[in-house]
Design a protein around this motif. Structure first.
Motif, PDB file in Angstrom:
ATOM      1  N   ASN A   1       0.729  -1.283   0.313  1.00  0.00           N
ATOM      2  CA  ASN A   1       0.004  -0.075  -0.055  1.00  0.00           C
ATOM      3  C   ASN A   1       0.901   1.443   0.187  1.00  0.00           C
ATOM      4  N   ASP A   2       1.849   0.918  -0.569  1.00  0.00           N
ATOM      5  CA  ASP A   2       2.994   2.069  -0.454  1.00  0.00           C
ATOM      6  C   ASP A   2       2.275   3.372  -1.499  1.00  0.00           C
ATOM      7  N   ALA A   3       2.424   4.672  -0.955  1.00  0.00           N
ATOM      8  CA  ALA A   3       2.028   5.575  -1.691  1.00  0.00           C
ATOM      9  C   ALA A   3       2.422   5.721  -3.222  1.00  0.00           C
ATOM     10  N   TRP A   4       1.450   5.971  -3.948  1.00  0.00           N
ATOM     11  CA  TRP A   4       1.711   5.919  -5.505  1.00  0.00           C
ATOM     12  C   TRP A   4       2.812   7.023  -5.852  1.00  0.00           C
ATOM     13  N   ILE A   5       2.356   8.317  -5.079  1.00  0.00           N
ATOM     14  CA  ILE A   5       3.326   9.329  -5.408  1.00  0.00           C
ATOM     15  C   ILE A   5       4.801   9.246  -4.996  1.00  0.00           C
ATOM     16  N   LYS A   6       5.129   8.264  -4.053  1.00  0.00           N
ATOM     17  CA  LYS A   6       6.447   8.019  -3.664  1.00  0.00           C
ATOM     18  C   LYS A   6       6.914   6.924  -4.640  1.00  0.00           C
ATOM     19  N   ILE A   7       6.205   6.101  -5.182  1.00  0.00           N
ATOM     20  CA  ILE A   7       6.633   5.184  -6.221  1.00  0.00           C
ATOM     21  C   ILE A   7       7.136   5.973  -7.356  1.00  0.00           C
ATOM     22  N   TRP A   8       6.186   7.122  -7.832  1.00  0.00           N
ATOM     23  CA  TRP A   8       6.495   7.823  -8.941  1.00  0.00           C
ATOM     24  C   TRP A   8       8.032   8.577  -8.695  1.00  0.00           C
ATOM     25  N   GLU A   9       8.039   9.087  -7.624  1.00  0.00           N
ATOM     26  CA  GLU A   9       9.033   9.890  -7.298  1.00  0.00           C
ATOM     27  C   GLU A   9      10.282   9.164  -7.194  1.00  0.00           C
ATOM     28  N   ASP A  10      10.450   8.061  -6.675  1.00  0.00           N
ATOM     29  CA  ASP A  10      11.484   7.029  -6.313  1.00  0.00           C
ATOM     30  C   ASP A  10      12.263   6.884  -8.037  1.00  0.00           C
ATOM     31  N   ASN A  11      11.276   6.461  -8.632  1.00  0.00           N
ATOM     32  CA  ASN A  11      11.300   5.996 -10.000  1.00  0.00           C
ATOM     33  C   ASN A  11      11.844   7.049 -11.077  1.00  0.00           C
ATOM     34  N   ILE A  12      11.360   8.236 -10.743  1.00  0.00           N
ATOM     35  CA  ILE A  12      11.671   9.366 -11.613  1.00  0.00           C
ATOM     36  C   ILE A  12      13.318   9.945 -11.384  1.00  0.00           C
ATOM     37  N   ILE A  13      13.142  10.035 -10.053  1.00  0.00           N
ATOM     38  CA  ILE A  13      14.583  10.257  -9.455  1.00  0.00           C
ATOM     39  C   ILE A  13      15.703   9.482 -10.173  1.00  0.00           C
ATOM     40  N   ALA A  14      15.525   8.152 -10.449  1.00  0.00           N
ATOM     41  CA  ALA A  14      16.730   7.252 -11.114  1.00  0.00           C
ATOM     42  C   ALA A  14      16.487   7.540 -12.457  1.00  0.00           C
ATOM     43  N   TYR A  15      15.393   7.892 -13.060  1.00  0.00           N
ATOM     44  CA  TYR A  15      15.498   8.412 -14.517  1.00  0.00           C
ATOM     45  C   TYR A  15      16.097   9.383 -14.747  1.00  0.00           C
ATOM     46  N   ASP A  16      16.130  10.690 -13.835  1.00  0.00           N
ATOM     47  CA  ASP A  16      16.885  11.804 -13.889  1.00  0.00           C
ATOM     48  C   ASP A  16      18.493  11.476 -13.799  1.00  0.00           C
ATOM     49  N   ALA A  17      18.638  10.886 -12.830  1.00  0.00           N
ATOM     50  CA  ALA A  17      20.162  10.539 -12.812  1.00  0.00           C
ATOM     51  C   ALA A  17      20.747   9.535 -13.824  1.00  0.00           C
ATOM     52  N   LYS A  18      19.873   8.840 -14.552  1.00  0.00           N
ATOM     53  CA  LYS A  18      20.316   8.333 -15.895  1.00  0.00           C
ATOM     54  C   LYS A  18      20.534   9.307 -16.727  1.00  0.00           C
ATOM     55  N   LEU A  19      19.634  10.115 -17.005  1.00  0.00           N
ATOM     56  CA  LEU A  19      19.757  11.281 -18.011  1.00  0.00           C
ATOM     57  C   LEU A  19      21.031  12.017 -17.550  1.00  0.00           C
ATOM     58  N   ASP A  20      21.372  12.577 -16.212  1.00  0.00           N
ATOM     59  CA  ASP A  20      22.664  13.264 -15.978  1.00  0.00           C
ATOM     60  C   ASP A  20      23.848  12.482 -16.456  1.00  0.00           C
ATOM     61  N   ILE A  21      23.900  11.206 -16.554  1.00  0.00           N
ATOM     62  CA  ILE A  21      24.952  10.693 -17.162  1.00  0.00           C
ATOM     63  C   ILE A  21      24.999  10.565 -18.723  1.00  0.00           C
ATOM     64  N   GLU A  22      23.793  10.184 -19.289  1.00  0.00           N
ATOM     65  CA  GLU A  22      23.520   9.942 -20.822  1.00  0.00           C
ATOM     66  C   GLU A  22      23.369  10.931 -21.421  1.00  0.00           C
ATOM     67  N   LYS A  23      22.875  11.992 -20.961  1.00  0.00           N
ATOM     68  CA  LYS A  23      22.436  13.533 -21.869  1.00  0.00           C
ATOM     69  C   LYS A  23      22.912  14.622 -20.662  1.00  0.00           C
ATOM     70  N   PRO A  24      23.988  14.936 -20.341  1.00  0.00           N
ATOM     71  CA  PRO A  24      24.272  15.903 -19.449  1.00  0.00           C
ATOM     72  C   PRO A  24      24.061  17.323 -20.239  1.00  0.00           C
ATOM     73  N   LEU A  25      23.526  18.086 -19.045  1.00  0.00           N
ATOM     74  CA  LEU A  25      23.259  19.380 -19.335  1.00  0.00           C
ATOM     75  C   LEU A  25      24.385  20.476 -19.435  1.00  0.00           C
ATOM     76  N   GLN A  26      24.165  21.607 -19.887  1.00  0.00           N
ATOM     77  CA  GLN A  26      25.125  22.493 -19.891  1.00  0.00           C
ATOM     78  C   GLN A  26      25.449  23.092 -18.625  1.00  0.00           C
ATOM     79  N   ASN A  27      26.644  23.605 -17.834  1.00  0.00           N
ATOM     80  CA  ASN A  27      26.863  24.315 -16.778  1.00  0.00           C
ATOM     81  C   ASN A  27      26.756  23.319 -15.625  1.00  0.00           C
ATOM     82  N   HIS A  28      26.881  21.993 -16.033  1.00  0.00           N
ATOM     83  CA  HIS A  28      26.682  20.957 -14.806  1.00  0.00           C
ATOM     84  C   HIS A  28      25.288  21.124 -14.161  1.00  0.00           C
ATOM     85  N   LYS A  29      24.312  21.533 -14.867  1.00  0.00           N
ATOM     86  CA  LYS A  29      22.955  21.535 -14.406  1.00  0.00           C
ATOM     87  C   LYS A  29      22.491  20.148 -14.607  1.00  0.00           C
ATOM     88  N   LYS A  30      21.462  19.863 -13.613  1.00  0.00           N
ATOM     89  CA  LYS A  30      20.967  18.515 -13.393  1.00  0.00           C
ATOM     90  C   LYS A  30      19.414  18.189 -13.823  1.00  0.00           C
TER      91      LYS A  30
END
Length: 202
Positions: free
Chosen positions: A97-126
């Motif tokens: 019964n874990d909150a669905w919003i927390k499940i979204w948040e956990d997985n999107i954080i991981a998605y963002d971290a992958k993008l930071d590696i594969e498609k880095p933004l200018q000026n070290h932005k995240k």
């Protein structure tokens, strides 16, 4: 020689993979839950009793409840999915019964971290698509801002997925979620990244 697939080849191949129930029970990946989301830490060994694993580990089947992300354009329309209140997050054979919003948040954080590696933004932005807010616009006159993880879809004909079907997960206002299938919602102007869910109600 081992062939390493790129993302597109992997997705194409995955669509053709059929696993037996026994294989789904055995083929699992271990993740450790941290404040920053789930951290990959190895593979599940069915010969080790579950009680011998540390408490902070979760075993995700190869064919899991989660199935990637979908980018939603700002101004596009989304709709609530019928009977989603009966859907539970599933790890292996166990439903939580874990909150669905927390499940979204956990997985999107991981998605963002992958993008930071594969498609880095200018000026070290995240990349930062995991801010906890509603990704659909508020209705006129409504100021209540309680959030939930809403099961949504991109067209009215997808509002009634069959058992085992798919939908999207996105933070929305609780009152919008309570309106069920009647309301048409508009994605905020900057767009959104929704989590894809499969195995609806299973």
């Amino acid at each position: 020689m081992l062939v390493h697939m790129n993302d597109r080849e992997m997705l194409t191949a995955a669509n053709g993979i059929v696993l037996t129930k026994e294989q789904e029970e055995i083929c699992k990946v271990l993740y450790r839950r941290t404040d920053g989301g789930y951290l990959l830490c190895g593979f599940y060994d069915p010969d080790i009793p579950d009680e011998d694993y540390p408490d902070d580990l979760a075993a995700f089947p190869v064919r899991s409840t989660l199935n990637g992300v979908e980018t939603l354009t700002g101004g596009s329309k989304v709709y609530n999915v019928d009977k989603s209140s009966s859907d539970k997050f599933k790890i292996g054979n166990n439903k939580y019964n874990d909150a669905w919003i927390k499940i979204w948040e956990d997985n999107i954080i991981a998605y963002d971290a992958k993008l930071d590696i594969e498609k880095p933004l200018q000026n070290h932005k995240k990349h930062n698509n995991h801010e906890r807010k509603s990704y659909v616009e508020a209705l006129n006159g409504r100021t209540d801002d309680t959030l939930v993880g809403g099961h949504i879809c991109t067209a009215r004909e997808f509002q009634y997925p069959k058992r085992g079907g798919s939908c999207l997960l996105l933070p929305i206002y609780k009152y919008l979620n309570s309106m069920r299938t009647e309301v048409e919602m508009t994605v905020i102007s900057c767009g959104a990244v929704a989590l894809k869910l499969v195995n609806f109600l299973e």
